[in-house]
Motif scaffolding. Structure first.
Motif, PDB file in Angstrom:
ATOM      1  N   GLU A   1       0.232  -8.966   1.182  1.00  0.00           N
ATOM      2  CA  GLU A   1       0.596  -8.112   0.049  1.00  0.00           C
ATOM      3  C   GLU A   1       0.486  -6.643   0.459  1.00  0.00           C
ATOM      4  O   GLU A   1      -0.416  -6.263   1.190  1.00  0.00           O
ATOM      5  CB  GLU A   1      -0.349  -8.352  -1.136  1.00  0.00           C
ATOM      6  CG  GLU A   1      -0.349  -9.758  -1.674  1.00  0.00           C
ATOM      7  CD  GLU A   1       0.909 -10.089  -2.459  1.00  0.00           C
ATOM      8  OE1 GLU A   1       1.475  -9.170  -3.084  1.00  0.00           O
ATOM      9  OE2 GLU A   1       1.332 -11.259  -2.428  1.00  0.00           O
ATOM     10  N   TRP A   2       1.387  -5.822  -0.060  1.00  0.00           N
ATOM     11  CA  TRP A   2       1.328  -4.387   0.196  1.00  0.00           C
ATOM     12  C   TRP A   2       0.416  -3.717  -0.830  1.00  0.00           C
ATOM     13  O   TRP A   2       0.569  -3.931  -2.029  1.00  0.00           O
ATOM     14  CB  TRP A   2       2.720  -3.763   0.129  1.00  0.00           C
ATOM     15  CG  TRP A   2       3.531  -4.084   1.334  1.00  0.00           C
ATOM     16  CD1 TRP A   2       4.531  -5.004   1.438  1.00  0.00           C
ATOM     17  CD2 TRP A   2       3.379  -3.510   2.633  1.00  0.00           C
ATOM     18  NE1 TRP A   2       5.019  -5.033   2.711  1.00  0.00           N
ATOM     19  CE2 TRP A   2       4.334  -4.122   3.477  1.00  0.00           C
ATOM     20  CE3 TRP A   2       2.547  -2.543   3.173  1.00  0.00           C
ATOM     21  CZ2 TRP A   2       4.464  -3.792   4.824  1.00  0.00           C
ATOM     22  CZ3 TRP A   2       2.674  -2.207   4.509  1.00  0.00           C
ATOM     23  CH2 TRP A   2       3.622  -2.830   5.327  1.00  0.00           C
TER      24      TRP A   2
ATOM     25  N   ILE B   1      11.616   1.618   9.889  1.00  0.00           N
ATOM     26  CA  ILE B   1      11.168   0.469   9.107  1.00  0.00           C
ATOM     27  C   ILE B   1      11.355  -0.808   9.932  1.00  0.00           C
ATOM     28  O   ILE B   1      12.292  -0.916  10.721  1.00  0.00           O
ATOM     29  CB  ILE B   1      11.935   0.381   7.766  1.00  0.00           C
ATOM     30  CG1 ILE B   1      11.295  -0.657   6.859  1.00  0.00           C
ATOM     31  CG2 ILE B   1      13.403   0.088   7.983  1.00  0.00           C
ATOM     32  CD1 ILE B   1      11.801  -0.605   5.433  1.00  0.00           C
ATOM     33  N   LYS B   2      10.418  -1.743   9.762  1.00  0.00           N
ATOM     34  CA  LYS B   2      10.488  -3.032  10.445  1.00  0.00           C
ATOM     35  C   LYS B   2      10.658  -4.119   9.386  1.00  0.00           C
ATOM     36  O   LYS B   2      10.436  -3.893   8.215  1.00  0.00           O
ATOM     37  CB  LYS B   2       9.205  -3.293  11.245  1.00  0.00           C
ATOM     38  CG  LYS B   2       8.885  -2.209  12.261  1.00  0.00           C
ATOM     39  CD  LYS B   2       7.714  -2.538  13.168  1.00  0.00           C
ATOM     40  CE  LYS B   2       6.460  -2.993  12.487  1.00  0.00           C
ATOM     41  NZ  LYS B   2       5.312  -3.163  13.380  1.00  0.00           N
TER      42      LYS B   2
ATOM     43  N   CYS C   1       3.240  -9.182   6.361  1.00  0.00           N
ATOM     44  CA  CYS C   1       4.085  -8.789   5.234  1.00  0.00           C
ATOM     45  C   CYS C   1       5.498  -8.555   5.727  1.00  0.00           C
ATOM     46  O   CYS C   1       5.715  -8.235   6.899  1.00  0.00           O
ATOM     47  CB  CYS C   1       3.599  -7.470   4.620  1.00  0.00           C
ATOM     48  SG  CYS C   1       1.942  -7.529   3.921  1.00  0.00           S
ATOM     49  N   GLY C   2       6.423  -8.659   4.814  1.00  0.00           N
ATOM     50  CA  GLY C   2       7.792  -8.242   5.092  1.00  0.00           C
ATOM     51  C   GLY C   2       7.868  -6.730   4.965  1.00  0.00           C
ATOM     52  O   GLY C   2       6.855  -6.041   4.964  1.00  0.00           O
ATOM     53  N   SER C   3       9.063  -6.216   4.823  1.00  0.00           N
ATOM     54  CA  SER C   3       9.243  -4.770   4.655  1.00  0.00           C
ATOM     55  C   SER C   3       8.542  -4.306   3.389  1.00  0.00           C
ATOM     56  O   SER C   3       8.541  -5.014   2.388  1.00  0.00           O
ATOM     57  CB  SER C   3      10.729  -4.437   4.564  1.00  0.00           C
ATOM     58  OG  SER C   3      11.370  -4.767   5.764  1.00  0.00           O
TER      59      SER C   3
ATOM     60  N   PRO D   1      -0.319   8.871   1.049  1.00  0.00           N
ATOM     61  CA  PRO D   1       1.034   8.486   1.454  1.00  0.00           C
ATOM     62  C   PRO D   1       1.152   7.118   2.148  1.00  0.00           C
ATOM     63  O   PRO D   1       2.217   6.799   2.655  1.00  0.00           O
ATOM     64  CB  PRO D   1       1.420   9.599   2.417  1.00  0.00           C
ATOM     65  CG  PRO D   1       0.142   9.916   3.113  1.00  0.00           C
ATOM     66  CD  PRO D   1      -0.924   9.753   2.035  1.00  0.00           C
ATOM     67  N   HIS D   2       0.079   6.343   2.202  1.00  0.00           N
ATOM     68  CA  HIS D   2       0.126   5.088   2.967  1.00  0.00           C
ATOM     69  C   HIS D   2       0.116   3.850   2.081  1.00  0.00           C
ATOM     70  O   HIS D   2      -0.511   3.837   1.026  1.00  0.00           O
ATOM     71  CB  HIS D   2      -1.077   5.000   3.919  1.00  0.00           C
ATOM     72  CG  HIS D   2      -1.075   6.088   4.944  1.00  0.00           C
ATOM     73  ND1 HIS D   2      -1.854   7.219   4.815  1.00  0.00           N
ATOM     74  CD2 HIS D   2      -0.383   6.228   6.094  1.00  0.00           C
ATOM     75  CE1 HIS D   2      -1.649   7.997   5.856  1.00  0.00           C
ATOM     76  NE2 HIS D   2      -0.755   7.429   6.642  1.00  0.00           N
ATOM     77  N   ARG D   3       0.807   2.820   2.564  1.00  0.00           N
ATOM     78  CA  ARG D   3       0.694   1.462   2.022  1.00  0.00           C
ATOM     79  C   ARG D   3       0.239   0.593   3.185  1.00  0.00           C
ATOM     80  O   ARG D   3       0.674   0.771   4.312  1.00  0.00           O
ATOM     81  CB  ARG D   3       2.024   0.961   1.466  1.00  0.00           C
ATOM     82  CG  ARG D   3       2.369   1.577   0.127  1.00  0.00           C
ATOM     83  CD  ARG D   3       3.484   0.819  -0.575  1.00  0.00           C
ATOM     84  NE  ARG D   3       3.665   1.347  -1.917  1.00  0.00           N
ATOM     85  CZ  ARG D   3       4.824   1.674  -2.450  1.00  0.00           C
ATOM     86  NH1 ARG D   3       5.929   1.499  -1.760  1.00  0.00           N
ATOM     87  NH2 ARG D   3       4.883   2.140  -3.668  1.00  0.00           N
ATOM     88  N   THR D   4      -0.634  -0.389   2.886  1.00  0.00           N
ATOM     89  CA  THR D   4      -1.211  -1.243   3.921  1.00  0.00           C
ATOM     90  C   THR D   4      -0.928  -2.700   3.603  1.00  0.00           C
ATOM     91  O   THR D   4      -1.042  -3.123   2.457  1.00  0.00           O
ATOM     92  CB  THR D   4      -2.736  -1.012   4.013  1.00  0.00           C
ATOM     93  OG1 THR D   4      -2.983   0.384   4.201  1.00  0.00           O
ATOM     94  CG2 THR D   4      -3.340  -1.777   5.178  1.00  0.00           C
TER      95      THR D   4
END
Length: 155
Positions: free
Chosen positions: A86-87, A54-55, A39-41, A78-81
């Motif tokens: 896809e996030w 952030i990467k 994924c991108g940012s 609090p997390h996105r994976t």
């Protein structure tokens, strides 16, 4: 775009005078391909930010942790994976309630618990009359709801 791989033993069929011979070839999505999709940012979080640096690129199944600004309350997360490019993960930052001295004077009230003017979402605030008695239908005990709080009035 997905990549597929053959999972049946034969990858062809012949047209015969009686019809097609052999087994229908079967394909499925290549899991090695899925694991390599990154994924991108991650999408930004309104009134929040990523907890660490952030990467620009993240690997499949890599996750990031978010936090809300001071006095904001996180709902969800609090997390996105990163999953298959896809996030995933949902969260939002709920606004605090802000009551300033002018509002206290206008309503002729003070608070009993502290001198703070910031109250987090779902926090209960207890008011009292600075002088006089309560008027109207708004109770002296109120709950902050996403930045909105009803203020009682005293006369």
């Amino acid at each position: 775009m997905s990549t597929y791989q053959m999972v049946s033993r034969t990858n062809y069929r012949r047209c015969m005078s009686e019809g097609w011979d052999g087994v229908i070839p079967v394909c499925e999505v290549s899991f090695t391909f899925l694991e390599s999709v990154g994924c991108g940012s991650p999408p930004p979080l309104t009134d929040g930010d990523i907890k660490y640096t952030i990467k620009s690129n993240y690997s499949h199944q890599e996750r990031v942790e978010f936090m809300c600004q001071s006095y904001y309350t996180m709902e969800g997360g609090p997390h996105r994976t990163c999953i298959n490019g896809e996030w995933t993960g949902q969260m939002r930052c709920l606004k605090p309630c802000i009551v300033n001295e002018d509002l206290y004077r206008q309503h002729n009230i003070t608070i009993t618990s502290s001198d703070s003017k910031f109250f987090t979402h779902d926090e209960i605030i207890e008011f009292r009359c600075a002088r006089g008695v309560p008027v109207g239908a708004v109770a002296m005990r109120q709950r902050c709801n996403g930045g909105v709080i009803l203020l009682p009035t005293c006369q």
